[in-house]
Design a protein around this motif. Sequence first.
Motif, PDB file in Angstrom:
ATOM      1  N   VAL A 207      41.953  62.057  65.229  1.00  0.00           N
ATOM      2  CA  VAL A 207      42.987  62.748  64.463  1.00  0.00           C
ATOM      3  C   VAL A 207      43.422  61.859  63.310  1.00  0.00           C
ATOM      4  N   CYS A 208      43.536  62.471  62.138  1.00  0.00           N
ATOM      5  CA  CYS A 208      44.017  61.737  60.974  1.00  0.00           C
ATOM      6  C   CYS A 208      45.310  62.416  60.541  1.00  0.00           C
ATOM      7  N   ASP A 209      46.431  61.696  60.651  1.00  0.00           N
ATOM      8  CA  ASP A 209      47.720  62.343  60.407  1.00  0.00           C
ATOM      9  C   ASP A 209      48.042  62.468  58.935  1.00  0.00           C
TER      10      ASP A 209
ATOM     11  N   GLY B  89      32.109  58.075  55.355  1.00  0.00           N
ATOM     12  CA  GLY B  89      33.051  58.018  54.236  1.00  0.00           C
ATOM     13  C   GLY B  89      34.469  58.002  54.755  1.00  0.00           C
ATOM     14  N   TYR B  90      35.346  58.786  54.131  1.00  0.00           N
ATOM     15  CA  TYR B  90      36.747  58.717  54.524  1.00  0.00           C
ATOM     16  C   TYR B  90      37.431  60.067  54.383  1.00  0.00           C
ATOM     17  N   ILE B  91      38.563  60.162  55.063  1.00  0.00           N
ATOM     18  CA  ILE B  91      39.483  61.291  54.879  1.00  0.00           C
ATOM     19  C   ILE B  91      40.798  60.673  54.436  1.00  0.00           C
ATOM     20  N   GLU B  92      41.366  61.197  53.380  1.00  0.00           N
ATOM     21  CA  GLU B  92      42.633  60.655  52.910  1.00  0.00           C
ATOM     22  C   GLU B  92      43.718  61.725  53.016  1.00  0.00           C
ATOM     23  N   THR B  93      44.846  61.343  53.587  1.00  0.00           N
ATOM     24  CA  THR B  93      45.973  62.270  53.641  1.00  0.00           C
ATOM     25  C   THR B  93      47.128  61.606  52.899  1.00  0.00           C
ATOM     26  N   ASP B  94      48.269  62.269  52.864  1.00  0.00           N
ATOM     27  CA  ASP B  94      49.380  61.629  52.147  1.00  0.00           C
ATOM     28  C   ASP B  94      49.961  60.485  52.954  1.00  0.00           C
ATOM     29  N   GLU B  95      49.551  60.373  54.219  1.00  0.00           N
ATOM     30  CA  GLU B  95      50.088  59.290  55.048  1.00  0.00           C
ATOM     31  C   GLU B  95      49.057  58.237  55.374  1.00  0.00           C
TER      32      GLU B  95
END
Lengths: 203, 151, 293
Positions: free
Chosen positions: C197-199, C212-218
Motif C-alpha cells: 500500500v502506498c498512502d 519504477g515508482y509511485i508518487e503520492t502527495d504524501e
Amino acid sequence: MPHRRERGQAYALEGIIGAVIIVSALVLGLQAVDIAPWTDSDDRQTEELRVEVEDVLDAAQDSDALRKTVTCLADGEIHPNAASTSAPMTAFGEVLSETIAGNHQYRIQVDYPVDGEIATAAVDTRAPLPNQPTATVSRQIVLTDSDLVYEGETCDPRTDFEGDPVTVADLDDGDDNNDDIYLENQDEDSAVFAVIRVRVVAW
Amino acid sequence: MTDDRAVSIAITHALTIAITTVLLSGLLISSGALLESQEQRVSNQQLSEIGSDVLSYLHDFDRMSSSGEDVQSTVTPNYPDRIVDSYAYTIELRETANGYAGIEIRTHRLDQSVQYEIALETDIQESTVRGGDVEINLCKDPQEITVGGCD
Amino acid sequence: MVRSRSAAGSRSGERGQLILIAAIVVAAAILGGVVLLNTIHSSPDVSAQTDAQSVSDADRTTAGIHSDLGDLFMASGTDETGFPVPYADEDEFGDEVDEYSEQYTELISTNRSAIASVELVDWTEGTVAYSNESSDEFVDNEQNPIIEDADALPRLHMSFEDYEGGDLTVVISSGTNIEFEFTENHVEYDVQATNIVCDGNPREVDLVYGAGYIETDESYCVVELPDLGSTDVNFDLPNDEPDGQYAVSGENVGDCADPCETGEIVNPEFELIYQDPSVSFESELKLFKRGER
C-alpha cells in the motif's frame, strides 16, 4: 717597507676574488634549485570545488532545472532572476543555494549557437572574475521544439492568450530574425531546437 | 728566511689541505646518504601516486561497464616515463587470493613496489605494462578490464 | 736585489694561491651539491591529477547524452501527437539523432578537444497507447484492453492532477494478474502474494520495464514487478473518471485501444562514441533499461 704594502693589496685582492667566486657559486646554485615540488599546490582545493560544481550541475540537469533556467525569459533574454539564490527561487537557484552559494562565488553563462557562431548569454555574472584559480564546469543539453518557455520571477510556464503553453519553437520558427527569444532554432524541420551549454566558473 | 715558528711551513700547508679534504669528503659522503634517502622517499611517493591513480581508473571503468552494453573504453594517462627520472617501472594487474583485483607498481633497480587492492564487479585479465606507455582498457567480448591493450 | 713580485705571493710562507684555490673548491662543492640535489628530487606531483578527470568527464558526458536522448525521444512523440509520449517514428528519429549528434559535437569542440557522436543503430518496435486530451478524461474510449499481448512494457506512465472520483483499477495480466487499485487516499497492489500500500493521493506512476515508482502527495514508493511475459494492460474505470494522463508502451504488440500508435519505436538503441586526447569510449546503449530512466 714597500713590499709589505703591495703584499697587503695582493692579499686583499685574493680575498675579494675568493669571496666573489663563492658568492657567485651560491647564487647560481640557488637559482638552479627547483623548489616547485616543495611549494604547496593550490590544485587540491580547486579540484574539490570542481567536483562539487559537477555534482551541482548533474543534480540540476536531472531535475530539468537547467532547461527551465535557460528558457526563462524577460524581454527575449534570460530572466535576471533565473538562477537567483534569494527568494523567490527557481529550481536551479534552489540547488545552488543549498550547495555552493554559501561559501563560494560563481558566474553562470550560457553558450548557444547563433548565425553559425557561438554566442554567450549571462545567467548570473554579478561576481567579477577573480585573481585566483577557478574551476570551470560545463554541461550541454538539448532543447527541443516542444520545450516550454517560462517567464516571471519564479519562472512559470508562459501561456498565450488562448491559455495554451508557449514553446520555444513558437518564438523562433527560424523564418525571420525573431527577437522574441535570444536562442535560434538550428533546424526548423527537426524536433531538435538547439544544443546549448551552461558554463559555471566557481572559486 | 728563517722561521721562528715551531711548525714548518710545509707541514702547515699539508695539514691544512688534509683537514680541508677530510671535511669536504665527509660532507660529500653524508650528503650522498641524505640524497639517497631523499630519493627513496620521493620514488615511493611517485609510485603511490601512480598506483592510486590507476586504482581510480579501475573503479571508474567498473562503473562504466554497467552503464551500457558492449562498453569499450581506453585511457592513456600521462605518467612519467621513469621514476625520479631515472628508474623504469612496471604496472601489473592481477587477481589476488580473495578474488579482488590487485595492482602492483614496481621498480626493479630501486627494489620498491606499492600494492593496492580493489573489489571489482567486472572481470579482469591479468596483464603487465611498462611505465611510460601506459594504457588501461575496458574491453568488450568478453567484458573485462586489462592494462596494455585489449586482445 | 731584484725580487720577483708575484701578485699574490707572500714572503712569509709560500702558501701559493691557497685562498683562491680554497674558494674555487668550495664553489665547486656547492655547485656539485646543487646538481646532485636537482637530479633526485623530481616532483612527486605526478601530473595524474588532470588525467583522473578525463574518465569521469567521459562518464558524465555520456550520462548527459543519455539524458538528452531521452528528451529527444519524448519530444519526437510530442511532435507527432502533441503529447509527451514515449515513441518515435522510425524514419524521422534517426535523422533527429544525427542532427543532435552533429550540433553536440560542434558545440563541445569549442570548449575542449573532444568529440562525441551518437547514432541510432537499432530499436524495438511496438505500440503506445495514450490519452489525448490535455487534462480531461482519462481514457477517451472505453475500450479494453489498452494494450494487448505485448512482449514487455517499456514504459508505463500515469499522472493525475488531483485524484478525485471513484476507484480506478489498472490490471496488468500476464499469467497472473497484478491489479493496481487507485483510490483518493492510497494506491494498493499485490505482487507475489504480498500486499503493498502506498498512502496518499496519487500523483504519478512511472515504470520502466516493470520497475519504477509511485508518487503520492504524501509518499514515494518504489515498485518492482516481476518479469512479465506476454502482457495485457486493462483499465477498469469508475464512472467519474479522474483527471490525468497516461502513456503505456508495449513491445511487439498485437492490438491496442485508440488513441494509440502502432509499428513505431518504443525502445531505441544507440551507439555512443566519445573521444578526447587521453580517453576513448564506445558503447551501445538502450534508452530504457529495467529500473533506469
